[in-house]
Design an enzyme around this catalytic site. Structure first.
Site, PDB file in Angstrom:
ATOM      1  N   CYS A 109     -35.980  15.074 -37.265  1.00 41.75           N
ATOM      2  CA  CYS A 109     -34.989  14.269 -37.713  1.00 41.75           C
ATOM      3  C   CYS A 109     -35.801  12.939 -38.170  1.00 41.75           C
ATOM      4  O   CYS A 109     -36.580  12.875 -39.189  1.00 41.75           O
ATOM      5  CB  CYS A 109     -33.788  14.039 -36.940  1.00 41.75           C
ATOM      6  N   HIS A 213     -31.753  19.461 -36.419  1.00 42.02           N
ATOM      7  CA  HIS A 213     -31.916  19.264 -34.946  1.00 42.02           C
ATOM      8  C   HIS A 213     -31.820  20.871 -34.184  1.00 42.02           C
ATOM      9  O   HIS A 213     -31.024  21.340 -33.491  1.00 42.02           O
ATOM     10  CB  HIS A 213     -30.909  18.412 -34.429  1.00 42.02           C
ATOM     11  N   GLU A 215     -33.674  21.584 -31.681  1.00 42.58           N
ATOM     12  CA  GLU A 215     -33.517  21.627 -30.048  1.00 42.58           C
ATOM     13  C   GLU A 215     -31.988  21.550 -29.586  1.00 42.58           C
ATOM     14  O   GLU A 215     -31.997  22.124 -28.448  1.00 42.58           O
ATOM     15  CB  GLU A 215     -33.896  20.289 -29.569  1.00 42.58           C
TER      16      GLU A 215
END
Ligand code: MN
Length: 244
Positions: A109, A213, A215
């Site tokens: 990001c 994202h 993660e």
């Protein structure tokens, strides 16, 4: 030996104290991929970036606030409400040192945006204000582990190799995006409204930025661990080179 993955952090300025922090999802995802996560605090001393590079095998530039528009030579429009120039310079120094020393980098990001701006690229300060017919990229009321929009992945890219597909459903939590891609990078994934969703360095074996994202998806959708495994694998080969 596990490869050490340095994860950048943000300055959390509460009224009484300043904290260094980062979402635990980054830590979890690096662990799940077999890396040893260490957090890198924002420090003012310009030389420190190079020192940190001597103790990490891979760099993860985490998400966060907007990159200061001055980094790419623009005054901010009103949609840019928050930036942290100390963090920008620290991360740009880290990233440039990582490139110089062939340390693999994954930017997430804001991380993608830092990488692009660091090498002379520009950003949309706000895609909703500066682009026509833009679709949704910032669903504020949905949980972050929601698959929100699709991306198309360029053939023969690192991402295509990692995910073995040309289309992927991803989450989305951004109002900025890469505009002019720095010369050293190529854009390797796009949303259907043509927002750049990934960039890769043209020469380095693993310097990758994604606009989504991953993660936050690794628990619910474990195939996203593959991206972190690719960073850890690249960092492992670097670790071996350092020792030999
Ligand atoms: Mn998006």
């Amino acid at each position: 030996m596990k490869p050490v993955i340095g994860i950048t952090t943000y300055l959390d300025k509460s009224p009484q104290k300043v904290y260094a922090g980062v979402s635990n999802s980054y830590i979890h995802s690096v662990l799940a991929a077999g890396g040893l996560p260490v957090l890198l605090p924002v420090v003012d001393d310009q030389d420190m970036a190079a020192y940190y590079l001597t103790v990490i095998d891979g760099l993860l530039l985490s998400g966060g606030e907007d990159v200061c528009t001055m980094v790419y030579g623009e005054n901010p429009i009103k949609e840019v409400e928050m930036f942290c120039p100390e963090r920008d310079s620290f991360e740009i120094n880290l990233f440039c040192a990582a490139l110089e020393q062939n340390v693999p980098v994954l930017g997430i990001c804001r991380g993608l945006q830092v990488m692009n701006a660091a090498l002379g690229g520009t950003l949309y300060q706000d895609i909703f204000a500066q682009r026509k017919n833009v679709l949704g990229h910032l669903p504020k009321k949905l949980p972050v582990d929601t698959l929100y929009h699709t991306i198309t992945i360029e053939e023969k890219s690192i991402l295509a190799r990692i995910f073995e597909t040309d289309e992927l459903r991803v989450n989305s939590y951004h109002h900025q995006a890469a505009k002019d891609v720095a010369q050293s990078f190529k854009a390797t994934a796009f949303s259907t409204d043509n927002i750049i969703e990934a960039i890769e360095h043209k020469e380095k074996p693993f310097v990758v930025g994604v606009q989504w994202h991953p993660e936050d998806l690794t628990i619910k959708y474990p195939h996203f661990i593959k991206l972190f495994s690719a960073l850890v694998d690249a960092a492992t080969s670097l670790g071996r080179k350092k020792m030999s």
